[in-house]
Design a protein around this motif. Structure first.
Motif, short mmCIF file in Angstrom:
data_model
loop_
_atom_site.label_atom_id
_atom_site.label_comp_id
_atom_site.label_asym_id
_atom_site.label_seq_id
_atom_site.Cartn_x
_atom_site.Cartn_y
_atom_site.Cartn_z
N LYS A 1 0.85 -1.20 0.00
CA LYS A 1 0.00 0.00 0.00
C LYS A 1 0.88 1.25 0.00
O LYS A 1 2.08 1.17 0.28
N THR A 2 0.27 2.38 -0.28
CA THR A 2 1.06 3.61 -0.32
C THR A 2 1.74 3.88 1.02
O THR A 2 2.89 4.35 1.05
N TYR A 3 1.07 3.56 2.12
CA TYR A 3 1.66 3.85 3.42
C TYR A 3 2.83 2.91 3.76
O TYR A 3 3.51 3.11 4.76
N ALA B 1 5.22 2.27 1.35
CA ALA B 1 6.27 2.54 0.37
C ALA B 1 7.51 3.19 0.98
O ALA B 1 8.65 2.77 0.68
N ILE C 1 -3.44 0.09 -6.70
CA ILE C 1 -3.71 1.11 -7.73
C ILE C 1 -5.03 0.84 -8.43
O ILE C 1 -5.88 1.72 -8.53
N ALA D 1 -3.70 7.32 -7.53
CA ALA D 1 -3.05 6.28 -6.72
C ALA D 1 -1.66 5.96 -7.27
O ALA D 1 -0.70 5.82 -6.51
N TYR D 2 -1.55 5.86 -8.60
CA TYR D 2 -0.23 5.60 -9.18
C TYR D 2 0.73 6.73 -8.85
O TYR D 2 1.89 6.49 -8.45
N ASP E 1 0.67 8.83 -6.42
CA ASP E 1 1.03 8.82 -4.99
C ASP E 1 2.21 7.88 -4.76
O ASP E 1 3.16 8.21 -4.03
N PHE E 2 2.13 6.69 -5.36
CA PHE E 2 3.23 5.74 -5.24
C PHE E 2 4.50 6.29 -5.88
O PHE E 2 5.60 6.16 -5.34
N TYR E 3 4.34 6.91 -7.04
CA TYR E 3 5.49 7.43 -7.78
C TYR E 3 6.32 8.38 -6.93
O TYR E 3 7.55 8.26 -6.84
N LEU F 1 6.47 8.62 -3.74
CA LEU F 1 7.06 7.96 -2.58
C LEU F 1 8.27 7.10 -2.98
O LEU F 1 9.26 7.03 -2.25
#
Length: 209
Positions: free
Chosen positions: A170-172, A174, A191, A200-201, A203-205, A207
């Motif tokens: 999950k993003t949290y 990463a 995502i 969502a993508y 946000d990951f990028y 991080l």
């Protein structure tokens, strides 16, 4: 060394989005690496879908990797393959596809990783980080602690093969994962199941980068 993207999107068979739709949205979000993972279609069906996705990837300058199906090499604009079979003979596969094709492999233990590194894999997907609906399995979950234990061991062995964390991330998760020393992250469910795929993508990028 081949180009390996730090944030990789893996397509899956899901009811709400086709593989083509996932690829299009991921490219619009800015992805530079898509792993097409479809294991339940005929070669004819696979190639029809891969050819469309390859055109999308070409338009956006995105690398297209196909999960398994290495027998399709040369039949579509595929830049590489990710082999999930822990017993795959990477030395033989390299001879089959040549040096220009990217070959990645799945690992669950440091022993798996050492074997892939010795055989010349271009990158390794190490997991599972956590439980996931997209690829259920019985392997031990690594969590942040698992990566934090394994990565220093690889460094001490002077292994420089890019390692990507994968499986239920999950993003949290990463930021903590990247701090363990992994090269990057491969993501899918967090995502495609989000209210806003593109957001969502991205946000990951931020991080991961």
């Amino acid at each position: 060394m081949k180009y390996i993207e730090k944030l990789q999107y893996i397509t899956h068979d899901i009811p709400q989005l086709t593989h083509i739709e996932q690829a299009q949205m991921a490219c619009e979000a800015g992805t530079k690496w898509i792993q097409y993972r479809c294991l339940n279609k005929t070669d004819e069906e696979l190639l029809a879908e891969i050819n469309v996705i390859a055109e999308i990837c070409d338009d956006w300058g995105t690398t297209l990797i196909v999960t398994n199906h290495i027998h399709l090499n040369g039949q579509a604009d595929i830049q590489g393959f990710h082999m999930e079979d822990l017993d795959a003979d990477f030395i033989a596969l390299r001879k089959l596809v040549g040096n220009d094709i990217t070959l990645g492999g799945t690992a669950h233990t440091i022993e798996n990783m050492l074997s892939l590194t010795k055989a010349g894999a271009d990158y390794i997907g190490l997991g599972p980080f956590a439980s996931t609906n997209t690829k259920p399995n019985d392997f031990s979950l690594l969590g942040v602690e698992g990566y934090a234990t394994i990565m220093p061991q690889l460094e001490s062995l002077k292994i420089t093969t890019p390692i990507l964390a994968v499986g239920g991330i999950k993003t949290y998760d990463a930021e903590a994962l990247m701090q363990t020393g992994v090269y990057g992250i491969a993501v899918s469910e967090a995502i495609y199941s989000a209210d806003d795929f593109i957001e969502a993508y991205q946000d990951f990028y931020y991080l991961v980068k």
